[in-house]
Design a protein around this motif. Structure first.
Motif, PDB file in Angstrom:
ATOM      1  N   GLN A  70      10.116  49.364  25.621  1.00 25.44           N
ATOM      2  CA  GLN A  70       9.036  50.368  25.222  1.00 25.44           C
ATOM      3  C   GLN A  70       9.297  51.836  25.666  1.00 25.44           C
ATOM      4  OE1 GLN A  70       7.911  47.618  23.345  1.00 25.44           O
ATOM      5  NE2 GLN A  70       6.190  48.961  23.449  1.00 25.44           N
ATOM      6  N   ILE A  71       9.865  52.103  26.528  1.00 26.13           N
ATOM      7  CA  ILE A  71      10.122  53.462  27.042  1.00 26.13           C
ATOM      8  C   ILE A  71      11.298  54.078  25.948  1.00 26.13           C
ATOM      9  CG2 ILE A  71      11.301  54.966  28.654  1.00 26.13           C
ATOM     10  CD1 ILE A  71       8.609  53.556  29.590  1.00 26.13           C
ATOM     11  N   GLY A  72      11.946  53.299  25.556  1.00 27.37           N
ATOM     12  CA  GLY A  72      12.894  53.834  24.420  1.00 27.37           C
ATOM     13  C   GLY A  72      11.929  54.208  23.198  1.00 27.37           C
ATOM     14  N   LEU A  73      11.015  53.174  22.859  1.00 28.77           N
ATOM     15  CA  LEU A  73      10.219  53.612  21.648  1.00 28.77           C
ATOM     16  C   LEU A  73       9.351  54.730  22.185  1.00 28.77           C
ATOM     17  CD1 LEU A  73       8.950  49.954  20.485  1.00 28.77           C
ATOM     18  CD2 LEU A  73      10.649  51.676  19.566  1.00 28.77           C
ATOM     19  N   VAL A  74       8.900  55.048  23.456  1.00 30.90           N
ATOM     20  CA  VAL A  74       8.256  56.260  23.435  1.00 30.90           C
ATOM     21  C   VAL A  74       9.054  57.435  23.175  1.00 30.90           C
ATOM     22  CG1 VAL A  74       7.158  57.538  25.752  1.00 30.90           C
ATOM     23  CG2 VAL A  74       6.868  54.942  25.658  1.00 30.90           C
ATOM     24  N   ALA A  75      10.294  57.229  23.643  1.00 34.19           N
ATOM     25  CA  ALA A  75      11.280  58.402  23.228  1.00 34.19           C
ATOM     26  C   ALA A  75      11.177  58.706  21.590  1.00 34.19           C
ATOM     27  CB  ALA A  75      12.687  58.061  24.040  1.00 34.19           C
ATOM     28  N   VAL A  76      11.310  57.755  21.026  1.00 30.06           N
ATOM     29  CA  VAL A  76      11.336  57.391  19.486  1.00 30.06           C
ATOM     30  C   VAL A  76      10.136  58.473  19.114  1.00 30.06           C
ATOM     31  CG1 VAL A  76      11.253  56.626  17.624  1.00 30.06           C
ATOM     32  CG2 VAL A  76      12.791  55.675  19.245  1.00 30.06           C
ATOM     33  N   GLY A  77       9.032  58.034  19.716  1.00 24.51           N
ATOM     34  CA  GLY A  77       7.825  58.747  19.080  1.00 24.51           C
ATOM     35  C   GLY A  77       7.671  60.209  19.647  1.00 24.51           C
ATOM     36  N   GLY A  78       8.190  60.690  21.024  1.00 21.21           N
ATOM     37  CA  GLY A  78       8.447  62.142  21.229  1.00 21.21           C
ATOM     38  C   GLY A  78       9.109  62.900  20.244  1.00 21.21           C
ATOM     39  N   TRP A  79      10.283  62.232  20.019  1.00 20.31           N
ATOM     40  CA  TRP A  79      11.318  62.762  19.049  1.00 20.31           C
ATOM     41  C   TRP A  79      10.655  62.993  17.831  1.00 20.31           C
ATOM     42  CZ3 TRP A  79      13.997  63.023  14.669  1.00 20.31           C
ATOM     43  CH2 TRP A  79      14.979  63.579  14.664  1.00 20.31           C
ATOM     44  N   ALA A  80      10.171  61.998  17.124  1.00 23.92           N
ATOM     45  CA  ALA A  80       9.460  62.184  15.823  1.00 23.92           C
ATOM     46  C   ALA A  80       8.309  63.190  15.915  1.00 23.92           C
ATOM     47  CB  ALA A  80       9.016  60.861  15.433  1.00 23.92           C
ATOM     48  N   THR A  81       7.559  63.198  16.939  1.00 23.31           N
ATOM     49  CA  THR A  81       6.485  64.376  16.962  1.00 23.31           C
ATOM     50  C   THR A  81       7.014  65.492  16.888  1.00 23.31           C
ATOM     51  OG1 THR A  81       5.047  62.739  18.280  1.00 23.31           O
ATOM     52  CG2 THR A  81       4.729  64.997  18.348  1.00 23.31           C
ATOM     53  N   LEU A  82       8.055  65.961  17.843  1.00 21.85           N
ATOM     54  CA  LEU A  82       8.540  67.224  17.934  1.00 21.85           C
ATOM     55  C   LEU A  82       9.415  67.691  16.738  1.00 21.85           C
ATOM     56  CD1 LEU A  82      10.215  67.142  21.404  1.00 21.85           C
ATOM     57  CD2 LEU A  82       8.050  68.519  20.703  1.00 21.85           C
ATOM     58  N   ARG A  83      10.056  66.703  15.941  1.00 20.94           N
ATOM     59  CA  ARG A  83      10.878  67.139  14.646  1.00 20.94           C
ATOM     60  C   ARG A  83       9.748  67.244  13.401  1.00 20.94           C
ATOM     61  NH1 ARG A  83      12.622  69.685  12.500  1.00 20.94           N
ATOM     62  NH2 ARG A  83      14.482  69.869  11.311  1.00 20.94           N
ATOM     63  N   ILE A  84       8.867  66.457  13.450  1.00 22.47           N
ATOM     64  CA  ILE A  84       7.675  66.594  12.334  1.00 22.47           C
ATOM     65  C   ILE A  84       7.102  67.782  12.503  1.00 22.47           C
ATOM     66  CG2 ILE A  84       5.726  65.809  11.076  1.00 22.47           C
ATOM     67  CD1 ILE A  84       6.558  63.005  11.877  1.00 22.47           C
ATOM     68  N   TYR A  85       6.436  68.302  14.035  1.00 22.45           N
ATOM     69  CA  TYR A  85       5.986  69.486  13.887  1.00 22.45           C
ATOM     70  C   TYR A  85       6.827  70.861  13.778  1.00 22.45           C
ATOM     71  CZ  TYR A  85       3.816  73.584  16.184  1.00 22.45           C
ATOM     72  OH  TYR A  85       3.125  74.841  16.228  1.00 22.45           O
ATOM     73  N   HIS A  86       7.919  70.902  14.178  1.00 23.63           N
ATOM     74  CA  HIS A  86       8.889  72.140  14.183  1.00 23.63           C
ATOM     75  C   HIS A  86       9.145  72.107  12.391  1.00 23.63           C
ATOM     76  CE1 HIS A  86       9.079  73.251  18.099  1.00 23.63           C
ATOM     77  NE2 HIS A  86       9.459  71.910  18.442  1.00 23.63           N
ATOM     78  N   ALA A  87       9.241  71.099  11.642  1.00 26.90           N
ATOM     79  CA  ALA A  87       9.522  71.049  10.473  1.00 26.90           C
ATOM     80  C   ALA A  87       8.398  71.583   9.333  1.00 26.90           C
ATOM     81  CB  ALA A  87      10.083  69.589   9.854  1.00 26.90           C
ATOM     82  N   THR A  88       7.029  71.054   9.826  1.00 21.90           N
ATOM     83  CA  THR A  88       6.056  71.275   8.963  1.00 21.90           C
ATOM     84  C   THR A  88       4.815  71.964   9.832  1.00 21.90           C
ATOM     85  OG1 THR A  88       4.825  69.441   9.897  1.00 21.90           O
ATOM     86  CG2 THR A  88       6.474  69.084   7.997  1.00 21.90           C
ATOM     87  N   HIS A  89       4.662  72.221  10.860  1.00 17.45           N
ATOM     88  CA  HIS A  89       3.661  72.814  11.654  1.00 17.45           C
ATOM     89  C   HIS A  89       2.230  72.453  11.300  1.00 17.45           C
ATOM     90  CE1 HIS A  89       6.342  76.000  13.546  1.00 17.45           C
ATOM     91  NE2 HIS A  89       6.899  75.752  12.504  1.00 17.45           N
ATOM     92  N   PRO A  91      -1.150  69.956  11.716  1.00 16.87           N
ATOM     93  CA  PRO A  91      -2.078  69.681  12.880  1.00 16.87           C
ATOM     94  C   PRO A  91      -1.564  68.610  13.671  1.00 16.87           C
ATOM     95  CG  PRO A  91      -3.416  70.169  10.770  1.00 16.87           C
ATOM     96  CD  PRO A  91      -2.115  70.024  10.513  1.00 16.87           C
ATOM     97  N   PHE A  92      -1.845  68.842  15.023  1.00 19.90           N
ATOM     98  CA  PHE A  92      -1.174  67.717  16.008  1.00 19.90           C
ATOM     99  C   PHE A  92      -1.657  66.400  15.508  1.00 19.90           C
ATOM    100  CE2 PHE A  92      -1.431  65.199  19.872  1.00 19.90           C
ATOM    101  CZ  PHE A  92      -0.086  65.029  19.912  1.00 19.90           C
ATOM    102  N   GLU A  93      -2.837  66.291  15.386  1.00 18.08           N
ATOM    103  CA  GLU A  93      -3.303  65.085  14.920  1.00 18.08           C
ATOM    104  C   GLU A  93      -2.744  64.314  13.817  1.00 18.08           C
ATOM    105  OE1 GLU A  93      -6.155  67.389  17.186  1.00 18.08           O
ATOM    106  OE2 GLU A  93      -5.301  67.657  15.447  1.00 18.08           O
ATOM    107  N   VAL A  94      -2.411  65.016  12.721  1.00 14.29           N
ATOM    108  CA  VAL A  94      -1.513  64.568  11.628  1.00 14.29           C
ATOM    109  C   VAL A  94      -0.007  64.129  11.939  1.00 14.29           C
ATOM    110  CG1 VAL A  94      -0.700  65.036   9.253  1.00 14.29           C
ATOM    111  CG2 VAL A  94      -3.086  65.680   9.973  1.00 14.29           C
ATOM    112  N   VAL A  95       0.425  65.032  12.774  1.00 13.66           N
ATOM    113  CA  VAL A  95       1.907  64.683  13.521  1.00 13.66           C
ATOM    114  C   VAL A  95       1.806  63.508  14.421  1.00 13.66           C
ATOM    115  CG1 VAL A  95       3.490  65.659  15.058  1.00 13.66           C
ATOM    116  CG2 VAL A  95       2.535  67.087  13.297  1.00 13.66           C
ATOM    117  N   MET A  96       0.794  63.321  14.963  1.00 14.43           N
ATOM    118  CA  MET A  96       0.667  62.066  15.966  1.00 14.43           C
ATOM    119  C   MET A  96       0.672  60.878  15.157  1.00 14.43           C
ATOM    120  SD  MET A  96      -2.001  61.237  19.026  1.00 14.43           S
ATOM    121  CE  MET A  96      -3.392  61.454  17.929  1.00 14.43           C
TER     122      MET A  96
END
Length: 343
Positions: A70-89, A91-96
């Motif tokens: 599960q902690i590995g999947l937490v890291a995946v969720g965090g990585w995807a969040t940062l990548r999607i936000y920096h690529a698209t900007h 709103p956070f709710e959509v990125v989440m």
């Protein structure tokens, strides 16, 4: 069919839990000593990890699956969040939501080969998956505003910090934001456990052969459980990324997944309250030990003793013991009026 519905007791308990969770999420920052500083930030992270603990609890408590990734999947969720936000900007709710979907897909893909395993074999395989995810995250790093697929800055370029959500700029606002998200996600997970999928998962845990004889597609239902719990864990990763704006691979070691599973067993793997307790133990206990001047690694000793006690004498965990205590105290606090019998 009957199992499509749930009793009034289930609904009442879920509504009470939802109300209590919202009160705590909105009211805790007003308490003396909690409204600012390390205590509030610690409680915020504890609440976030309660989502990851809930994923572990659903897989083990409902399906008997020992997942230690599960902690590995937490890291995946965090990585995807940062990548999607920096690529698209966006709103956070959509990125989440997008990060939760990405984590669900990753969770299903990495867990698909292990679906027919159980017990120790499944635990070893998922632990190896956690180790593989740790290596990948350490090698790739977390996105910080750069170009390319990995989104890493190079040279002397400064890293870009992802801002917090608009409704959670300050520490107390972000705690309330996290609290509401956690309560809503746990409420949805509770609803899912009360309707057909959750009851089917419970039937599979009771006896897979019996479930198959009733026409249950056990592989499909396990895939659904893996997708749901991975998505919930992805939300936890998104909230962690939102809290700090940037993540460190050192925070997502494979051994942390073992620790999380242990805290879930101590808190109670058969209820969502146990997940909340597990989140408190997982992140709050090391912080508490460090605050009082003790080595944070002593948490392994404390939780080791707690795990032995949970496995041997209290398999329902602390949440189960609290529920039993409530059942004993309730008749004394609110005695039912006696009914007069007329002849």
């Amino acid at each position: 069919m009957k199992q499509d519905f749930f009793s009034r007791t289930d609904v009442r308990g879920a509504l009470v839990g939802l109300a209590v969770g919202l009160v705590l999420a909105l009211g805790l920052p007003f308490l003396p000593g909690v409204g600012a500083g390390l205590a509030l930030r610690t409680l915020t992270v504890c609440a976030i990890y309660a989502l990851a603990a809930a994923g572990v609890g659903v897989l083990y408590g409902r399906l008997g699956l020992v997942s230690i990734m599960q902690i590995g999947l937490v890291a995946v969720g965090g990585w995807a969040t940062l990548r999607i936000y920096h690529a698209t900007h966006l709103p956070f709710e959509v990125v989440m939501v997008l990060a939760a979907l990405v984590t669900a897909v990753v969770g299903v893909l990495v867990g698909l080969p292990a679906l027919r395993l159980s017990g120790l074999s499944l635990a070893i395989v998922t632990l190896m998956v956690a180790g593989a995810l740790e290596v990948l995250v350490t090698y790739a790093g977390f996105p910080n505003g750069g170009n390319g697929f990995l989104g890493r800055v190079s040279g002397g370029t400064l890293a870009v910090i992802m801002p917090r959500p608009g409704l959670g700029q300050s520490d107390d606002e972000f705690f309330r934001y996290v609290g509401v998200v956690v309560v809503v996600v746990l409420a949805l997970l509770r609803w899912l456990l009360m309707v057909r999928p959750g009851r089917t998962w419970a039937a599979i845990r009771q006896g897979e052969a019996g479930a198959v004889s009733l026409g249950v597609n056990t592989v499909a239902h396990r895939l659904l459980a893996l997708a749901v719990t991975s998505a919930v864990t992805g939300v936890a990763g998104a909230l962690l990324a939102a809290g700090s704006g940037i993540l460190d691979p050192a925070s997502f070691k494979a051994q942390q997944s073992v620790l999380l599973f242990a805290t879930v067993l101590i808190g109670g793997a058969f209820s969502l309250l146990g997940a909340v307790i597990g989140g408190l133990f997982f992140y709050g206990m090391p912080q508490l030990l460090s605050t009082v001047g003790l080595d944070g690694n002593l948490v392994f000793v404390v939780l080791g003793l707690g795990l032995v006690q949970a496995v041997t004498t209290a398999q329902a965990g602390i949440a189960g013991q609290l529920a039993e205590l409530w059942r004993r105290l309730r008749p004394r606090l609110w005695p039912r009026p006696r009914r007069e019998v007329t002849v």
